[in-house]
Design a protein around this motif. Structure first.
Motif: not given
Length: 165
Positions: A56-78
């Protein structure tokens, strides 16, 4: 820091494998390693959840939804960190005496830690993009860690009632 040191070491010492072989000859049954198998399977569950979040984070990043991508990447990291913890528990529960579980736990542990690092850099990249800054360095570092994670094969679940050391 301890996790990074283990990740950087590479392969497991041959003595671990030898002790696993010896347990087969000394009567070390698979039943005693059931807690390790259960921890390993919990690690896979956490890993799969983290992978889904990462997707999901990758999809948000590809769609230039930076804030949401950052949040999802942080959740994935955890999530990958949670998985690493379970794999570490599985590794420690075998004390190297059940190589079937121990070796796979070590590989999945290292893979999870590499993805923790990758996701951390993806958070940095998405945050930089959101601020209008360059994310090139973070993207490069994330790619390095994604590559390291890819070096470890995917693992499948153990059947707690029908596995062998």
């Amino acid at each position: 820091m301890r996790r990074r040191t283990l990740l950087a070491r590479g392969t497991v010492v041959a003595g671990v494998s030898l002790s696993g072989c010896l347990s087969q000859f000394t009567g070390g049954g698979a039943r005693e390693f059931r807690p390790a198998v259960e921890a390993f399977n919990r690690g896979l569950d956490a890993f799969e959840r983290a992978q889904s979040t990462r997707s999901t984070a990758d999809e948000r990043y590809a769609a230039d939804r930076w804030g949401d991508a950052a949040t999802r990447f942080a959740a994935a990291r955890d999530g990958f960190d949670e998985a690493a913890s379970e794999f570490d528990n599985a590794r420690e529960a075998t004390s190297g005496r059940c190589t079937a579980v121990h070796d796979r736990a070590v590989r999945q542990y290292r893979r999870s830690l590499a993805l923790v690092e990758a996701c951390g850099y993806w958070v940095e990249a998405a945050t930089a993009r959101a601020a209008g800054d360059s994310a090139d360095r973070a993207v490069d570092r994330a790619g390095v860690w994604d590559g390291r994670a890819a070096e470890y094969p995917s693992a499948s679940r153990f059947d707690p009632d029908r596995f062998s050391c």
